[in-house]
Write an enzyme that holds these catalytic residues in place. Structure first.
Site, PDB file in Angstrom:
ATOM      1  N   HIS B 126       0.845  -1.212   0.000  1.00  0.00           N
ATOM      2  CA  HIS B 126       0.000   0.000   0.000  1.00  0.00           C
ATOM      3  C   HIS B 126       0.872   1.250   0.000  1.00  0.00           C
ATOM      4  O   HIS B 126       0.713   2.154  -0.810  1.00  0.00           O
ATOM      5  CB  HIS B 126      -0.899  -0.017   1.244  1.00  0.00           C
ATOM      6  CG  HIS B 126      -1.712   1.224   1.449  1.00  0.00           C
ATOM      7  ND1 HIS B 126      -3.066   1.292   1.174  1.00  0.00           N
ATOM      8  CD2 HIS B 126      -1.362   2.474   1.886  1.00  0.00           C
ATOM      9  CE1 HIS B 126      -3.506   2.519   1.438  1.00  0.00           C
ATOM     10  NE2 HIS B 126      -2.504   3.256   1.872  1.00  0.00           N
ATOM     11  N   GLU B 127       1.800   1.304   0.925  1.00  0.00           N
ATOM     12  CA  GLU B 127       2.591   2.543   1.062  1.00  0.00           C
ATOM     13  C   GLU B 127       3.447   2.805  -0.175  1.00  0.00           C
ATOM     14  O   GLU B 127       3.621   3.953  -0.583  1.00  0.00           O
ATOM     15  CB  GLU B 127       3.463   2.461   2.316  1.00  0.00           C
ATOM     16  CG  GLU B 127       2.672   2.384   3.612  1.00  0.00           C
ATOM     17  CD  GLU B 127       1.619   3.493   3.759  1.00  0.00           C
ATOM     18  OE1 GLU B 127       0.606   3.265   4.429  1.00  0.00           O
ATOM     19  OE2 GLU B 127       1.788   4.575   3.158  1.00  0.00           O
ATOM     20  N   HIS B 130       1.696   4.766  -2.710  1.00  0.00           N
ATOM     21  CA  HIS B 130       1.818   6.225  -2.518  1.00  0.00           C
ATOM     22  C   HIS B 130       3.174   6.724  -3.000  1.00  0.00           C
ATOM     23  O   HIS B 130       3.267   7.750  -3.671  1.00  0.00           O
ATOM     24  CB  HIS B 130       1.692   6.572  -1.018  1.00  0.00           C
ATOM     25  CG  HIS B 130       0.318   6.386  -0.447  1.00  0.00           C
ATOM     26  ND1 HIS B 130      -0.827   6.767  -1.095  1.00  0.00           N
ATOM     27  CD2 HIS B 130      -0.081   5.846   0.729  1.00  0.00           C
ATOM     28  CE1 HIS B 130      -1.883   6.476  -0.346  1.00  0.00           C
ATOM     29  NE2 HIS B 130      -1.469   5.913   0.770  1.00  0.00           N
ATOM     30  N   HIS B 136      -5.443   7.265  -2.278  1.00  0.00           N
ATOM     31  CA  HIS B 136      -6.299   6.182  -1.791  1.00  0.00           C
ATOM     32  C   HIS B 136      -7.407   5.898  -2.802  1.00  0.00           C
ATOM     33  O   HIS B 136      -7.822   6.753  -3.569  1.00  0.00           O
ATOM     34  CB  HIS B 136      -6.885   6.564  -0.432  1.00  0.00           C
ATOM     35  CG  HIS B 136      -5.878   6.408   0.668  1.00  0.00           C
ATOM     36  ND1 HIS B 136      -5.845   7.213   1.788  1.00  0.00           N
ATOM     37  CD2 HIS B 136      -4.823   5.566   0.790  1.00  0.00           C
ATOM     38  CE1 HIS B 136      -4.847   6.857   2.571  1.00  0.00           C
ATOM     39  NE2 HIS B 136      -4.201   5.851   1.986  1.00  0.00           N
TER      40      HIS B 136
END
Lengths: 91, 417
Positions: B126-127, B130, B136
């Site tokens: 997930h990170e 980014h 998101h």
């Protein structure tokens, strides 16, 4: 009718929604009030991100979700280009 | 999906884990492996490449990974266990761009069956979304949903959802589709089935893996490869032998010349994940399973002309590469790409190690293993002194062989130094 959230929940909820980009940060000079419609829309968007029913109110499920483990980054980015996929409706 | 509005201009990004979780059960080696897999999850869908760089690397990495707690000099203080888990900074020219922070007060786990703790691989994927420029997403199966959804399964098998792939390809274009530059990220994919041998051809006799005496042994992306003649076996991180039947060396390592009959040593280079196979006074570099370029002379790594190696390994404690021949060893600095001065040194500095080992490798737990004959010597993570119960028979522990029968006929371990 869903029970009215307590004042504390509303305060916590607005702080949370502001922190994660659903509401604009408060501006002391303008002291603009959040219209109830704006707050309701912000809650609906948050409920969509969380996969909750989009009721637009700070119901218990919504308040509980605000305590779930998550990423620190905001969900709604100011300049973000939110891509909505147009669903072609089949007749 | 949502785009942050920023994107990396380059297609190869460097990364380093600058600090590790203080109290996690995960070894530093495991943390680095999980970060490698999490980055590669995005790489296979975009053609982006990720290179881990050591702490000596002159240039600051694009993605610096830290485990921090509470206020840690950025505008996202952590809040103790639960609540906020991690965050990352979008691409850009700022020194913090791409950096990724995990809350060190979380209980970081990998592959936990009971749902205990927080799955580090899932949060890292997930990170890094980014760090590559994604915001998101509200799509039900997206890894970019803001709330932690639990473990996503085996890092070797995990694949991004369509929503995440579309967002990524908006930023970096589609991944090259030709079979040759389609990057692989899973453990090296099994080779195509061998062509059916003509009925009259004698099937090649395969060696017995339980005899030991391997030519080379290497930990490649968490799997342990055991090389012997034109064959090799693979053991998965779980300890599961992929197959009792060995795979064909030249079918798998595409481009390895037929004249290379024996691989004398092998290891996976941490800085770029390439695999180096050594034979005679040369070595071959493979990116995944494909040969990259011409063979290189061992002199490049600091050995005298004509010298060969028995064993090669990279030690996570200092990021250095050790090349062993007989009772001596040389050391090579992978990050600086130059041999260390003052070598060769005597192998007895690795107290208890056998001379001329078949090979040496670092396991997924960070321990170092010297192999020779049918035995192994274990050095705990960071230690240069063999465990007192070394050597131990290797077949049963590593290759699913019957437990050795003790007694006068049990194979005797070779003498150590």
């Amino acid at each position: 009718a869903a029970e009215e959230p307590s004042a504390q929940d509303v305060s916590l909820g607005v702080d949370w929604l502001t922190r994660y980009g659903y509401l604009p940060p408060p501006h002391p000079a303008q002291a603009q009030l959040q219209s109830p419609a704006k707050l309701r829309d912000a809650i609906k968007v948050m409920q969509r991100f969380a996969g909750l029913p989009e009721t637009g109110v700070l119901d218990p499920a919504t308040m509980a979700t605000m305590h779930r483990p998550r990423c620190s980054l905001p969900d709604v980015l100011g300049a973000a280009e939110l891509v909505r996929r147009r669903r072609r409706r089949r007749r | 999906y949502a785009l942050s509005g920023s994107v990396w201009k380059k297609r190869t990004l460097t990364w380093r884990v600058h600090s590790f979780p203080k109290s996690s059960a995960l070894s530093q080696e495991m943390v680095r492996t999980l970060m490698h897999h999490a980055l590669t999850t995005w790489g296979v869908e975009s053609g982006l490449k990720f290179q881990e760089v050591g702490s000596q690397s002159p240039a600051e990495p694009d993605i610096i990974i830290d485990f921090a707690r509470a206020y840690h000099q950025d505008s996202y203080p952590f809040d103790g266990q639960g609540g906020t888990l991690a965050h990352a900074f979008f691409p850009g020219e700022h020194s913090i761009s791409g950096d990724t922070h995990f809350d060190d007060e979380e209980v970081w786990t990998y592959g936990s069956k009971d749902g205990e703790g927080t799955d580090l691989f899932a949060v890292a994927v997930h990170e890094f979304g980014h760090a590559l420029g994604l915001g998101h997403s509200s799509a039900p199966d997206s890894i970019m949903r803001p709330f932690y959804q639990g473990p996503v399964g085996d890092p070797h098998k995990y694949r991004l959802s369509q929503d995440d792939r579309e967002g990524l390809q908006q930023l970096y274009g589609k991944v090259p589709q030709t079979p040759y530059d389609k990057p692989t990220r899973k453990p090296l994919a099994p080779p195509p089935p061998p062509p059916a041998l003509p009925p009259d051809s004698p099937s090649l006799p395969t060696p017995d893996r339980c005899e030991g005496n391997f030519d080379a042994i290497a930990n490649i992306r968490g799997e342990t490869f055991f090389f012997k003649g034109p064959w090799f076996w693979r053991v998965q991180p779980s300890g599961q032998l992929v197959s009792p039947r060995p795979a064909r060396l030249h079918r798998f390592w595409e481009g390895l010349p037929a004249r290379v009959r024996v691989v004398q040593a092998a290891y996976a280079r941490p800085s770029d994940g390439c695999i180096l196979l050594f034979s005679g006074p040369q070595f071959w570099v493979f990116r995944d399973r494909q040969l990259e370029g011409a063979p290189r002379p061992l002199t490049e790594l600091g050995l005298p002309a004509g010298e060969e190696v028995d064993a090669v390994f990279s030690w996570p404690q200092n990021g250095k590469t050790y090349l062993i021949r007989g009772r001596r060893y040389w050391r090579y600095d992978d990050a600086a790409r130059r041999p260390d001065p003052g070598y060769p040194r005597d192998l007895s500095l690795w107290e208890g190690a056998p001379p001329a080992p078949d090979d040496v490798t670092v396991g997924n737990t960070g321990d170092t293993y010297f192999f020779k004959g049918a035995h192994y010597w274990r050095f705990l993570k960071g230690s240069v002194k063999a465990e007192s119960d070394s050597p131990q028979p290797m077949g049963h522990k590593w290759l699913d062989c019957p437990a050795p029968s003790a007694g006068p006929h049990a194979p005797r371990p070779p003498k150590a130094t």
